[in-house]
Design a protein around this motif. Structure first.
Motif, PDB file in Angstrom:
ATOM      1  N   HIS A  72       0.842  -1.205   0.000  1.00 55.27           N
ATOM      2  CA  HIS A  72       0.000   0.000   0.000  1.00 55.27           C
ATOM      3  C   HIS A  72       0.875   1.253   0.000  1.00 55.27           C
ATOM      4  CE1 HIS A  72      -3.904  -1.906   0.663  1.00 55.27           C
ATOM      5  NE2 HIS A  72      -3.229  -2.796   1.360  1.00 55.27           N
ATOM      6  N   LYS A  73       2.133   1.107   0.485  1.00 59.53           N
ATOM      7  CA  LYS A  73       2.983   2.293   0.622  1.00 59.53           C
ATOM      8  C   LYS A  73       4.194   2.255  -0.299  1.00 59.53           C
ATOM      9  CE  LYS A  73       1.719   3.548   5.261  1.00 59.53           C
ATOM     10  NZ  LYS A  73       2.064   3.453   6.670  1.00 59.53           N
ATOM     11  N   LYS A 121       6.878   2.672  -2.962  1.00 60.86           N
ATOM     12  CA  LYS A 121       7.028   3.718  -3.978  1.00 60.86           C
ATOM     13  C   LYS A 121       7.909   3.185  -5.109  1.00 60.86           C
ATOM     14  CE  LYS A 121       6.498   7.855  -1.245  1.00 60.86           C
ATOM     15  NZ  LYS A 121       6.964   7.941   0.121  1.00 60.86           N
ATOM     16  N   SER A 145      -3.709  -0.123  -9.058  1.00 60.88           N
ATOM     17  CA  SER A 145      -4.740   0.807  -8.584  1.00 60.88           C
ATOM     18  C   SER A 145      -4.094   2.061  -7.988  1.00 60.88           C
ATOM     19  CB  SER A 145      -5.645   0.130  -7.545  1.00 60.88           C
ATOM     20  OG  SER A 145      -4.957   0.008  -6.310  1.00 60.88           O
ATOM     21  N   ARG A 146      -2.807   1.954  -7.624  1.00 59.16           N
ATOM     22  CA  ARG A 146      -2.090   3.120  -7.095  1.00 59.16           C
ATOM     23  C   ARG A 146      -1.286   3.830  -8.185  1.00 59.16           C
ATOM     24  NH1 ARG A 146       1.888   1.564  -3.340  1.00 59.16           N
ATOM     25  NH2 ARG A 146       2.062   3.800  -3.105  1.00 59.16           N
TER      26      ARG A 146
END
Ligand code: SF4
Length: 451
Positions: A57-58, A60, A85-86
């Motif tokens: 989720h985080k 990069k 999705s990110r």
């Protein structure tokens, strides 16, 4: 550009303590890292040894490349869907995307099919110039001369077990056609070898890849080596050249081999002199009819006992792998196999359930006969430890329980004591068997409910 490369692994299969302690060093990440242009920032993640799973989720990155085996495909798809999705571009490669590229593409921006040496750098180039294509096809059957040396130096400590066993690959592919195996489909139907001089050079560079602080502590470990090849000694002339060049390096190595190696006493002697300490044989079955069914007539169960004794007589330990669930297997196959494994004095063994991997003739047969239990692809069960098809002569539950019983009995202290009497090397036999026994006795182990 920031690129993260992930070797995806099944979650929670083994207790984290064991994963972190002793493990084969990941090879695919350094191999892929060596293909990346020098001006790209790379981060490597080997999920097998990570104490905590990375927080996707985080995370990069501009692009994330995921190396995917069939048993990890569902997890890889979930990770890839989340990253996309990110807004992060994903590329899937490895055995599973190679045999099911269309399925993989539904969860990724691009799929690398086949061998990565040409296709992966091409995908990176195209991404940087905003021209990423959906599929990149590697050149299966390519020459293995002058492959870039794997960048093991890029693996951080957090990506390595405390005792990583160094791994290397001398060749790819297999000329045999066992119906349950995808090696020929993925790497081609011949055994392609790297030049021996390339392997020796890689071994010399490998020594330097250990972080400087750990070097004094790991001197003994640097002598260990695992050849990942499915059948390292298949080509006799090549094997002789390799063994003669390995001998002065003072390594202790192990690899997989065909049982027919036991007929070649000259090669066994050269392997001993070159530091071979374990040969792991793909015996597969004690039932001749089963071996014929899956197109492996080169294995003759009548020869197995003699083969173990001959290899032991050279001071080399013997491992073996067995598969249950062939159409000629009935409920008696478990006891028959266990009796052989203990009485013959196998130093190590692994036991598996016949698994119709996608892309194999066996998968097509099971599909035709409507025997697949998870036709819509619950790939997490395709790990050779779970039943994924309807067996002929027993129920799926009997097959599953039979496998678990054989594992338990083979790893019991009684079995270790009996086999230890015949071992060719008690210094290796006892610690490794006791370690494995502890692993299998661990209440934390989870092989029953994949996710
Ligand atoms: S199981 Fe072994 S011998 Fe058979 S095709 Fe696969 S790699 Fe070759």
């Amino acid at each position: 550009m920031d690129l993260t490369i992930v070797a995806v692994s099944e979650p929670n299969k083994y207790p984290q303590f064991f994963r972190r302690l002793l493990q084969l060093d990941c090879l695919i990440l350094p191999v892929l890292a060596a293909l990346v242009p020098p001006d790209v920032n790379i981060r490597l993640i080997d999920e097998t040894v990570h104490i905590k799973k990375p927080n996707y989720h985080k995370l990069k990155a501009d692009m994330v490349a995921l190396s995917v085996r069939t048993s990890c495909a569902n997890r890889a798809y979930r990770i890839s869907d989340l990253l996309r999705s990110r807004g992060i571009t994903t590329v899937l490669g490895g055995i599973h995307p190679t045999v099911l590229p269309e399925e993989s593409k539904r969860h990724a921006d691009a799929v690398v099919i086949g061998e990565a040496e040409e296709a992966f750098p091409e995908a990176i180039r195209d991404f940087r110039s905003n021209r990423l294509r959906p599929f990149y096809r590697g050149n299966t059957g390519q020459s293995l001369d002058n492959l870039p040396l794997p960048r093991r130096d890029r693996l951080r400590l957090s990506n390595r077990p405390l005792v990583p066993i160094p791994t290397i690959q001398a060749g790819r592919g297999c000329p045999h056609r066992c119906s349950f195996c995808s090696v020929a489909r993925v790497y081609g139907g011949t055994y392609r070898k790297r030049p021996v001089s390339d392997i020796i050079q890689e071994l010399q560079v490998m020594k330097q890849s250990q972080p400087p602080l750990l070097r004094p502590l790991t001197h003994w470990r640097d002598r260990l080596l695992f050849f990942l090849d499915d059948n390292l000694l298949l080509d006799r002339r090549y094997a002789k050249e390799l063994l003669l060049r390995l001998a002065p390096l003072n390594k202790r190595w192990y690899t997989q081999a065909s049982v027919s190696i036991a007929k070649d006493l000259e090669l066994l002697e050269l392997a001993r002199q070159a530091g071979c300490c374990i040969l792991s044989l793909g015996l597969d079955s004690m039932v001749g009819e089963s071996l014929k069914q899956v197109n492996k007539p080169i294995n003759q169960p009548d020869f197995y006992q003699e083969a173990v004794e001959r290899i032991h007589s050279f001071g080399i330990m013997v491992g073996a792998s067995f598969i249950f669930g062939f159409d000629h297997d009935d409920a008696g196959v478990f006891e028959k196999t266990l009796d052989f494994a203990i009485d013959s004095g196998l130093d190590f063994a692994s036991f598996h359930i016949l698994t119709p991997y996608p892309g194999t003739p066996l998968f097509e047969q099971m599909q035709r006969e409507e025997r697949l239990l998870f036709p819509n692809g619950d790939w997490s069960r395709f790990d050779t430890q779970h039943v994924v098809f309807q067996p002929k002569n027993m129920s799926p539950e009997e097959l599953q329980k039979g496998l678990e019983w054989v594992w338990k009995e083979f790893m019991s202290l009684k079995s270790i004591r009996m086999r230890g009497r015949q071992t060719a090397n008690r210094w290796f036999f006892w610690p490794i068997n006791l370690f494995l026994s502890g692993l299998f006795a661990s209440p934390l182990i989870n092989t029953s409910e994949p996710s």
